[in-house]
Design a protein around this motif. Sequence first.
Motif, mmCIF file in Angstrom:
data_model
loop_
_atom_site.group_PDB
_atom_site.id
_atom_site.type_symbol
_atom_site.label_atom_id
_atom_site.label_comp_id
_atom_site.label_asym_id
_atom_site.label_seq_id
_atom_site.Cartn_x
_atom_site.Cartn_y
_atom_site.Cartn_z
ATOM 1 N N ARG A 20 -2.700 -4.533 1.631
ATOM 2 C CA ARG A 20 -3.218 -2.909 1.575
ATOM 3 C C ARG A 20 -3.335 -3.379 -0.146
ATOM 4 N NH1 ARG A 20 2.135 1.516 1.703
ATOM 5 N NH2 ARG A 20 3.345 -1.044 0.601
ATOM 6 N N PRO A 36 -6.667 10.079 -4.422
ATOM 7 C CA PRO A 36 -5.439 9.429 -4.374
ATOM 8 C C PRO A 36 -4.575 10.760 -3.516
ATOM 9 C CG PRO A 36 -5.864 11.233 -6.589
ATOM 10 C CD PRO A 36 -7.295 10.795 -5.398
ATOM 11 N N HIS A 94 5.132 -8.052 -2.514
ATOM 12 C CA HIS A 94 4.566 -7.468 -2.792
ATOM 13 C C HIS A 94 3.256 -8.218 -4.590
ATOM 14 C CE1 HIS A 94 5.452 -3.070 -2.500
ATOM 15 N NE2 HIS A 94 6.516 -3.953 -2.795
ATOM 16 N N VAL A 116 -1.959 2.142 -8.619
ATOM 17 C CA VAL A 116 -1.306 3.682 -8.135
ATOM 18 C C VAL A 116 -0.922 3.481 -9.775
ATOM 19 C CG1 VAL A 116 1.589 4.179 -7.324
ATOM 20 C CG2 VAL A 116 0.430 2.275 -6.984
ATOM 21 N N GLU A 150 -6.638 -0.626 2.495
ATOM 22 C CA GLU A 150 -6.317 -1.038 3.207
ATOM 23 C C GLU A 150 -7.432 -2.159 4.291
ATOM 24 O OE1 GLU A 150 -2.179 0.151 5.441
ATOM 25 O OE2 GLU A 150 -3.491 1.587 4.166
ATOM 26 N N ARG A 154 -3.940 -0.952 -4.124
ATOM 27 C CA ARG A 154 -3.337 -0.413 -4.659
ATOM 28 C C ARG A 154 -3.303 -0.296 -5.275
ATOM 29 N NH1 ARG A 154 2.586 1.299 -2.834
ATOM 30 N NH2 ARG A 154 2.458 -1.298 -2.708
ATOM 31 N N TRP A 205 -12.425 2.374 -7.305
ATOM 32 C CA TRP A 205 -11.964 2.841 -7.437
ATOM 33 C C TRP A 205 -11.788 4.632 -7.461
ATOM 34 C CZ3 TRP A 205 -7.272 0.846 -4.507
ATOM 35 C CH2 TRP A 205 -7.876 -0.800 -4.968
ATOM 36 N N TRP A 223 -1.233 7.096 -5.754
ATOM 37 C CA TRP A 223 -1.611 5.817 -5.076
ATOM 38 C C TRP A 223 -3.099 6.137 -4.319
ATOM 39 C CZ3 TRP A 223 2.131 3.756 -0.265
ATOM 40 C CH2 TRP A 223 2.873 3.559 -1.069
ATOM 41 N N ARG A 224 -3.845 5.774 -4.825
ATOM 42 C CA ARG A 224 -5.817 5.267 -4.752
ATOM 43 C C ARG A 224 -5.139 4.054 -3.270
ATOM 44 N NH1 ARG A 224 -9.195 7.979 -7.383
ATOM 45 N NH2 ARG A 224 -8.231 9.291 -9.421
ATOM 46 N N THR A 225 -5.306 3.929 -1.995
ATOM 47 C CA THR A 225 -5.217 2.864 -1.137
ATOM 48 C C THR A 225 -6.524 2.679 -0.601
ATOM 49 O OG1 THR A 225 -3.063 4.151 -1.487
ATOM 50 C CG2 THR A 225 -4.087 2.295 0.603
#
Length: 109
Positions: A39, A18, A59, A43, A34, A41, A13, A30-32
Motif C-alpha cells: 500500500r 482522498p 511502514h 497522507v 494498493e 499513500r 496522485w 489519505w490518497r491510497t
Amino acid sequence: MKIQNVPFCTIEWDTIKPTTHPGVTGEAYWRTFEMGNIRVRMVEYTPGYFADHWCDRGHVLYVMEGELVTELEDGREFILKPGTSYQVADGIDPHRSHTEKGAKLFIVD
C-alpha cells in the motif's frame, strides 16, 4: 519488505480521491494506491491532528512537509521534519503520531 506481484507502474496522485480518517483531534486525508502486497499513500494531517490508535503495522514513512511527532508505546518520541524518514517492521514498536502544525507524508507499507 518484499514487494510481490507489482509490475512497473506510475501514480498520478492528483487523480486519486482522498479519504478522510478522523483522529482524536484533527483529520488525516489519505490518497491510497494498493497493488500486490503493498500500500502506497500520500497522507496529509491537519494542524492539531492526533492519531486515535496505536499502530503496529510496518511502514517506511517520509515527511515531505510540516512537522510530525511520532510517539512509541514505550514513551520515546521522535520529531520528524521535512526530509526525515522512519522505518519500522510489523509488530515492533507500536507507534502513533500527532502534529501541531500539520504534515504531508509519503508512506509505503
